[in-house]
Design a protein around this motif. Structure first.
Motif, mmCIF file in Angstrom:
data_model
loop_
_atom_site.group_PDB
_atom_site.id
_atom_site.type_symbol
_atom_site.label_atom_id
_atom_site.label_comp_id
_atom_site.label_asym_id
_atom_site.label_seq_id
_atom_site.Cartn_x
_atom_site.Cartn_y
_atom_site.Cartn_z
ATOM 1 N N MET A 1 0.847 -1.170 0.000
ATOM 2 C CA MET A 1 0.000 0.000 0.000
ATOM 3 C C MET A 1 0.898 1.241 0.000
ATOM 4 S SD MET A 1 -3.192 0.959 2.541
ATOM 5 C CE MET A 1 -3.443 -0.698 3.062
ATOM 6 N N THR A 2 0.566 2.205 -0.824
ATOM 7 C CA THR A 2 1.398 3.395 -0.903
ATOM 8 C C THR A 2 1.170 4.280 0.314
ATOM 9 O OG1 THR A 2 -0.226 4.707 -2.079
ATOM 10 C CG2 THR A 2 1.250 3.336 -3.413
ATOM 11 N N SER A 3 2.112 5.187 0.531
ATOM 12 C CA SER A 3 2.015 6.057 1.699
ATOM 13 C C SER A 3 0.847 7.028 1.585
ATOM 14 C CB SER A 3 3.316 6.809 1.911
ATOM 15 O OG SER A 3 3.593 7.625 0.793
ATOM 16 N N ARG A 4 0.514 7.443 0.370
ATOM 17 C CA ARG A 4 -0.631 8.344 0.194
ATOM 18 C C ARG A 4 -1.920 7.669 0.627
ATOM 19 N NH1 ARG A 4 -0.079 11.357 -5.618
ATOM 20 N NH2 ARG A 4 1.714 12.619 -5.073
ATOM 21 N N ILE A 5 -2.098 6.429 0.223
ATOM 22 C CA ILE A 5 -3.317 5.704 0.586
ATOM 23 C C ILE A 5 -3.375 5.525 2.099
ATOM 24 C CG2 ILE A 5 -4.521 3.506 0.387
ATOM 25 C CD1 ILE A 5 -3.502 3.356 -2.492
ATOM 26 N N ARG A 6 -2.259 5.211 2.715
ATOM 27 C CA ARG A 6 -2.221 5.068 4.173
ATOM 28 C C ARG A 6 -2.585 6.370 4.873
ATOM 29 N NH1 ARG A 6 3.200 1.446 5.020
ATOM 30 N NH2 ARG A 6 2.369 -0.415 4.027
ATOM 31 N N ILE A 7 -2.082 7.470 4.364
ATOM 32 C CA ILE A 7 -2.388 8.771 4.960
ATOM 33 C C ILE A 7 -3.873 9.079 4.814
ATOM 34 C CG2 ILE A 7 -2.026 11.267 4.726
ATOM 35 C CD1 ILE A 7 0.914 10.589 4.001
ATOM 36 N N LEU A 8 -4.419 8.844 3.631
ATOM 37 C CA LEU A 8 -5.847 9.094 3.413
ATOM 38 C C LEU A 8 -6.709 8.209 4.296
ATOM 39 C CD1 LEU A 8 -6.015 9.555 -0.464
ATOM 40 C CD2 LEU A 8 -6.373 11.289 1.300
ATOM 41 N N LEU A 9 -6.368 6.935 4.411
ATOM 42 C CA LEU A 9 -7.126 6.035 5.274
ATOM 43 C C LEU A 9 -7.025 6.464 6.735
ATOM 44 C CD1 LEU A 9 -6.415 2.530 3.696
ATOM 45 C CD2 LEU A 9 -8.555 3.823 3.664
ATOM 46 N N GLY A 10 -5.847 6.892 7.157
ATOM 47 C CA GLY A 10 -5.681 7.371 8.522
ATOM 48 C C GLY A 10 -6.512 8.614 8.795
ATOM 49 N N ALA A 11 -6.502 9.547 7.852
ATOM 50 C CA ALA A 11 -7.305 10.763 8.006
ATOM 51 C C ALA A 11 -8.786 10.428 8.040
ATOM 52 C CB ALA A 11 -7.005 11.736 6.865
ATOM 53 N N PHE A 12 -9.216 9.513 7.193
ATOM 54 C CA PHE A 12 -10.615 9.093 7.172
ATOM 55 C C PHE A 12 -10.995 8.438 8.490
ATOM 56 C CE2 PHE A 12 -13.920 5.959 6.110
ATOM 57 C CZ PHE A 12 -14.891 6.835 5.650
ATOM 58 N N ALA A 13 -10.112 7.591 9.012
ATOM 59 C CA ALA A 13 -10.389 6.903 10.275
ATOM 60 C C ALA A 13 -10.503 7.892 11.426
ATOM 61 C CB ALA A 13 -9.300 5.876 10.558
ATOM 62 N N ILE A 14 -9.764 8.984 11.365
ATOM 63 C CA ILE A 14 -9.824 9.996 12.418
ATOM 64 C C ILE A 14 -11.067 10.868 12.265
ATOM 65 C CG2 ILE A 14 -8.702 12.088 13.305
ATOM 66 C CD1 ILE A 14 -6.016 10.676 12.658
ATOM 67 N N LEU A 15 -11.394 11.247 11.042
ATOM 68 C CA LEU A 15 -12.509 12.157 10.810
ATOM 69 C C LEU A 15 -13.880 11.497 10.915
ATOM 70 C CD1 LEU A 15 -11.170 14.353 7.887
ATOM 71 C CD2 LEU A 15 -11.496 14.998 10.272
ATOM 72 N N LEU A 16 -13.983 10.230 10.593
ATOM 73 C CA LEU A 16 -15.285 9.562 10.597
ATOM 74 C C LEU A 16 -15.974 9.628 11.952
ATOM 75 C CD1 LEU A 16 -17.308 8.006 8.883
ATOM 76 C CD2 LEU A 16 -16.171 5.916 9.584
ATOM 77 N N PRO A 17 -15.326 9.263 13.049
ATOM 78 C CA PRO A 17 -16.009 9.370 14.343
ATOM 79 C C PRO A 17 -16.377 10.809 14.708
ATOM 80 C CG PRO A 17 -14.028 8.041 14.544
ATOM 81 C CD PRO A 17 -14.021 8.628 13.184
ATOM 82 N N VAL A 18 -15.538 11.756 14.309
ATOM 83 C CA VAL A 18 -15.827 13.156 14.612
ATOM 84 C C VAL A 18 -17.084 13.606 13.877
ATOM 85 C CG1 VAL A 18 -14.961 15.527 14.357
ATOM 86 C CG2 VAL A 18 -13.423 13.703 15.106
ATOM 87 N N LEU A 19 -17.173 13.242 12.597
ATOM 88 C CA LEU A 19 -18.338 13.636 11.811
ATOM 89 C C LEU A 19 -19.602 12.915 12.269
ATOM 90 C CD1 LEU A 19 -16.718 13.721 8.261
ATOM 91 C CD2 LEU A 19 -17.330 15.662 9.703
ATOM 92 N N ALA A 20 -19.470 11.662 12.652
ATOM 93 C CA ALA A 20 -20.628 10.897 13.084
ATOM 94 C C ALA A 20 -21.126 11.345 14.450
ATOM 95 C CB ALA A 20 -20.285 9.410 13.112
#
Length: 166
Positions: A1-20
């Protein structure tokens, strides 16, 4: 997995609970009633009514124009002296049971209650059929080579004479 995808997945994992965790409250200050008791009742009713535009949001959470109109209608009915059930009955009489986030179970709403179960069953059948077909197509019997194909492969790999004489 590329580093960009990892960064995006990490950001999504952090933002999802905040938005929900913080649903939007779409009620505008100009819609609110001055009587806090009536306003609280309006909020309770609004949480039970579905936005017909957004479909999976209550009118309390939706920014749609129709949701705003319904919020105002709820407040008008409360000011007119209706109790909570009378307001809900009035809205249902105008828009049907679909306007309720939890519609009653009756013949007119069977499709609303049955559709999630039907979709899950169809999805499971599709997955089962996919894996069954994949297993049948990928079985060793269908993947074996004919004698001519095996001979040609051995010639290409240069293994027929070495392995056969060993």
């Amino acid at each position: 997995m590329t580093s960009r995808i990892r960064i995006l997945l990490g950001a999504f994992a952090i933002l999802l609970p905040v938005l929900a965790a913080a649903p939007a409250q779409a009620v505008n200050p100009d819609e609110m009633l001055s009587n806090p008791v009536l306003e609280e009742r309006a909020r309770e009713i609004s949480k039970e009514l579905r936005c017909l535009v957004c479909q999976n949001q209550s009118i309390d959470d939706s920014d749609a124009e129709l949701a705003r109109d319904l919020r105002i209608l709820v407040r008008e009915r409360l000011v007119a002296g209706d109790d909570n059930q009378e307001v809900i009955d009035y809205i249902v009489a105008r828009y049907g049971d679909y306007v309720l986030l939890n519609p009653p179970l009756k013949p007119e709403t069977y499709i609303l209650w049955a559709s999630p179960v039907v979709l899950v069953v169809l999805a499971l059948l599709a997955v089962f059929a996919f894996y069954r077909r994949k297993q049948r197509d990928g079985s060793p019997a269908s993947a074996s080579l004919s004698k001519d194909e095996q001979k040609r492969l051995d010639e290409l790999l240069g293994t027929s004479e070495r392995d056969g004489n060993a």
